[in-house]
Design a protein around this motif. Structure first.
Motif, PDB file in Angstrom:
ATOM      1  N   HIS A   1       3.903   6.920   5.929  1.00 54.48           N
ATOM      2  CA  HIS A   1       3.280   8.021   5.182  1.00 54.48           C
ATOM      3  C   HIS A   1       1.815   7.730   4.879  1.00 54.48           C
ATOM      4  CE1 HIS A   1       7.320   9.616   4.591  1.00 54.48           C
ATOM      5  NE2 HIS A   1       7.701   8.430   4.148  1.00 54.48           N
TER       6      HIS A   1
ATOM      7  N   THR B   1      -1.104   9.662   2.413  1.00 53.54           N
ATOM      8  CA  THR B   1      -0.471  10.815   1.776  1.00 53.54           C
ATOM      9  C   THR B   1      -0.052  10.430   0.366  1.00 53.54           C
ATOM     10  OG1 THR B   1       1.805  10.293   2.412  1.00 53.54           O
ATOM     11  CG2 THR B   1       0.463  11.490   4.028  1.00 53.54           C
TER      12      THR B   1
ATOM     13  N   ASP C   1       2.822  10.001  -0.603  1.00 56.34           N
ATOM     14  CA  ASP C   1       3.963   9.082  -0.507  1.00 56.34           C
ATOM     15  C   ASP C   1       3.564   7.685  -0.050  1.00 56.34           C
ATOM     16  OD1 ASP C   1       5.897  10.991  -1.293  1.00 56.34           O
ATOM     17  OD2 ASP C   1       5.905  11.836   0.741  1.00 56.34           O
TER      18      ASP C   1
END
Length: 224
Positions: A101, A104, A106
């Motif tokens: 990820h 991002t 995340d």
């Protein structure tokens, strides 16, 4: 016939650990003078060796130390625990989440709005209460035999400085801003010597994301 390169990753990893351990033992027993400029040089050398411990654990997370999973993970556990009482399994999970990820919400390694906020967010994601307890216990046990000034200067300070080295060259510089590639990463433009002393070639960060199975000591070969 056995592959002569089969054990290279393990040899490199054990060499880094041995250099760190030997240097630390010598420095903790050094009756130094604060006016000696070598004192401050050795702090930087020890910082670099601490960074090497973490990079070794990182290689283990990508399975590049040994084809034997038990050996590979054992070296990873040892390296990251010696670095600062971290637990390898927790770092393993978060690091692979970073790769899945990247850049991002995340991504545990990513934060917006400037260096310091990003650094403290980065540390908050990895430091745990149990780790701090382990380090506090280790410090109080070690100071029974080791002069406290040596502990602070050669054990505590280099490990703290190493977190800045790892973060700045291995996370902040490569991932800050927007990038025109799927890994949201840039790469260091300077020479291989600077790339090694700055962060064991992890300034070549785009190359690492493109080929995560490449160990640190081979990463320079991926540089275009």
């Amino acid at each position: 016939m056995k592959d002569p390169n089969k054990f290279t990753g393990l040899i490199v990893a054990l060499t880094v650990i041995a250099c760190w351990f030997t240097s630390l033992c010598l420095l903790l027993n050094w009756h130094f003078n604060w006016t000696n400029p070598l004192v401050y040089l050795t702090v930087l050398i020890q910082m670099h060796l601490y960074t090497g411990l973490f990079i070794t654990a990182h290689d283990a997370m990508h399975g590049t130390i040994s084809t034997n999973k038990t050996v590979n993970n054992s070296v990873g556990y040892l390296s990251v625990f010696l670095f600062a009482g971290f637990f390898y399994s927790q770092l393993y999970t978060k690091h692979h989440k970073h790769h899945r990820h990247v850049h991002t919400a995340d991504d545990p390694d990513y934060a917006e709005h400037g260096f310091w906020k990003w650094y403290f967010s980065f540390m908050w994601n990895y430091v745990t209460i149990i780790q701090l307890v382990i380090m506090a216990v280790a410090y109080n046990v070690l100071k029974v035999w080791v002069a406290e000034q040596n502990l602070l200067l050669f054990w505590v300070l280099p490990s703290l400085l190493s977190t800045f080295q790892l973060f700045y060259f291995g996370t902040y510089l490569p991932h800050k801003g927007e990038h025109d590639n799927e890994y949201q990463s840039s790469t260091l433009r300077k020479n291989h010597f600077f790339a090694f002393i700055s962060c064991y070639f992890f300034g070549y960060h785009l190359e690492h994301h493109q080929k995560p199975g490449t160990p640190w000591w081979q990463l320079y070969k991926s540089k275009g």
